[in-house]
Design a protein around this motif. Structure first.
Motif, PDB file in Angstrom:
ATOM      1  N   GLY A 314      -0.177  15.276   0.851  1.00  0.00           N
ATOM      2  CA  GLY A 314      -0.829  14.138   1.481  1.00  0.00           C
ATOM      3  C   GLY A 314      -1.652  13.381   0.467  1.00  0.00           C
ATOM      4  O   GLY A 314      -1.911  13.863  -0.640  1.00  0.00           O
ATOM      5  N   GLY A 315      -2.051  12.201   0.832  1.00  0.00           N
ATOM      6  CA  GLY A 315      -2.895  11.400  -0.041  1.00  0.00           C
ATOM      7  C   GLY A 315      -3.551  10.298   0.753  1.00  0.00           C
ATOM      8  O   GLY A 315      -3.416  10.227   1.974  1.00  0.00           O
ATOM      9  N   ALA A 316      -4.262   9.425   0.039  1.00  0.00           N
ATOM     10  CA  ALA A 316      -4.990   8.357   0.707  1.00  0.00           C
ATOM     11  C   ALA A 316      -5.153   7.193  -0.253  1.00  0.00           C
ATOM     12  O   ALA A 316      -5.070   7.366  -1.468  1.00  0.00           O
ATOM     13  N   ALA A 317      -5.388   6.015   0.305  1.00  0.00           N
ATOM     14  CA  ALA A 317      -5.618   4.841  -0.537  1.00  0.00           C
ATOM     15  C   ALA A 317      -6.520   3.868   0.200  1.00  0.00           C
ATOM     16  O   ALA A 317      -6.417   3.716   1.420  1.00  0.00           O
ATOM     17  N   TYR A 318      -7.416   3.228  -0.555  1.00  0.00           N
ATOM     18  CA  TYR A 318      -8.160   2.110   0.001  1.00  0.00           C
ATOM     19  C   TYR A 318      -7.345   0.859  -0.296  1.00  0.00           C
ATOM     20  O   TYR A 318      -7.524   0.231  -1.334  1.00  0.00           O
ATOM     21  N   ALA A 319      -6.401   0.556   0.564  1.00  0.00           N
ATOM     22  CA  ALA A 319      -5.491  -0.561   0.309  1.00  0.00           C
ATOM     23  C   ALA A 319      -4.932  -1.033   1.636  1.00  0.00           C
ATOM     24  O   ALA A 319      -5.187  -0.444   2.684  1.00  0.00           O
ATOM     25  N   LYS A 320      -4.155  -2.107   1.579  1.00  0.00           N
ATOM     26  CA  LYS A 320      -3.517  -2.606   2.803  1.00  0.00           C
ATOM     27  C   LYS A 320      -2.308  -1.745   3.122  1.00  0.00           C
ATOM     28  O   LYS A 320      -1.614  -1.259   2.218  1.00  0.00           O
TER      29      LYS A 320
END
Ligand code: 5GP
Ligand code: MN
Length: 336
Positions: A314-320
């Motif tokens: 899993g991962g995450a991003a501050y993005a659209k």
């Protein structure tokens, strides 16, 4: 490296640590799953039988379907009570870190873990454990941390204390981290399952409690996700399900409601990579699954500040949301 076992010397030191009643804290990862909860509660029940004073600290709340687990309501949730969580960890003699490999998996509790005077024991099956603990028991070939707790109990000569309560907790971790014994199993997984069943675990009842507690909106969300949000990329043997902020509102999605959706993508014939991407209030969260040699752990680590296992990460991003989907499509071919 697949396994870092505790040496005889280390086991002997840990037995000495546990020889007299102590304050023990157990901490596991944010958004705890069945294995995080099962390994933590199983170890707690075991250590309490050894007369230790045991607290479980969860960085964030647990999914509703695990409410049935014995003593889960006694866990301290950092997100709900910062001070109590920090105080428990700071005053512990021994701190068990279960089912996570890196301090960024416990968010703001990382510094507290580094500062506490407690002896730190890590038991985990994720790739690349960080070197912060005093003792590390890491085995990436283990199905689950719960399987490793069973081994740990053996190693410290506590088998005579194994009972159905401990068994229920550990079996929950076995079930959830192997998708009901469909993946990540090894011969030991089945030996542990057999042993726990012999000690009184009702596995049918557990599976029923874990999986057959959907709310109507959850089942409808699953239908919506598959019917309206699935994109198949046959050229890459991949599939993506992406949920928008609006989906979160329309289906009143709460913690745990999206659990398991990613696995449906892999039911498609020929599909070897699955991405489940969701647009949450401040962050875009991703769950990746793969079959065989394709490492979604690397993909998550290199491109989405995440990690996990080779076939589940899993991962995450501050993005659209759209940008994350585009990026996934762009980097995917490098991992096929
Ligand atoms: P899930 O998709 O079920 O949330 O997580 C699958 C696996 O990926 C779990 O083993 C979990 O530990 C790992 N994982 C999920 N999200 C993250 C993340 O943001 N960072 C890291 N390092 N691992 C993650
Ligand atoms: Mn696990």
């Amino acid at each position: 490296m697949r396994a870092v076992n505790l040496s005889k010397q280390e086991i002997s030191e840990i037995k000495d640590l546990l020889a007299f009643p102590k304050n023990v804290s157990i901490i596991t990862h944010r958004n705890p799953d069945g294995d995080a909860l099962g390994s933590s509660l199983g170890l707690k029940h075991f250590l309490e039988k050894m007369n230790h004073n045991v607290d479980i600290i969860l960085p964030s709340e647990y999914p509703r379907n695990f409410t049935f687990m014995k003593d889960i309501d006694q866990c301290t949730v950092f997100d709900l009570d910062h001070d109590k969580a920090i105080q428990k960890i700071s005053h512990a003699d021994i701190l068990f870190c279960l089912d996570f490999n890196a301090l960024d998996r416990v968010d703001k509790l990382g510094p507290t873990i580094l500062q506490t005077k407690a002896k730190k024991i890590l038991i985990d099956h994720h790739l690349d454990p960080e070197p912060f603990p005093h003792y590390t028991f890491s085995d990436t070939s283990a199905s689950s941390t719960s399987e490793m707790i069973h081994r740990f109990i053996h190693d410290i000569d506590g088998v005579h204390l194994l009972d159905a309560n401990i068994g229920d907790a550990l079996f929950t971790g076995l079930i959830t981290d192997t998708g009901s014994f469909k993946h990540n199993t090894n011969p030991t997984t089945y030996k542990v399952a057999a042993d726990l069943k012999e000690r009184g675990v009702d596995d049918y009842d557990l599976q029923d409690k874990i999986f057959n507690t959907y709310k109507e909106k959850q089942l409808r969300l699953l239908g919506h996700a598959i019917c309206n949000r699935l994109e198949v990329l046959p050229e890459y043997n991949a599939g993506i399900i992406a949920l928008t902020k609006q989906d979160y509102i329309d289906y009143n999605i709460q913690r745990g409601d999206t659990e398991g959706i990613v696995n449906y993508i892999l039911m498609l014939d020929g599909i070897k990579v699955a991405a489940f991407i969701r647009e949450q209030p401040t962050i875009v969260k991703m769950s990746f699954r793969s079959k065989g040699d394709i490492s979604v752990q690397e993909l998550a680590r290199k491109h989405f500040k995440g990690g996990g296992h080779k076939n589940a990460s899993g991962g995450a991003a501050y993005a659209k949301l759209d940008d994350v989907i585009s990026k996934f499509k762009r980097v995917l071919p490098d991992f096929l």
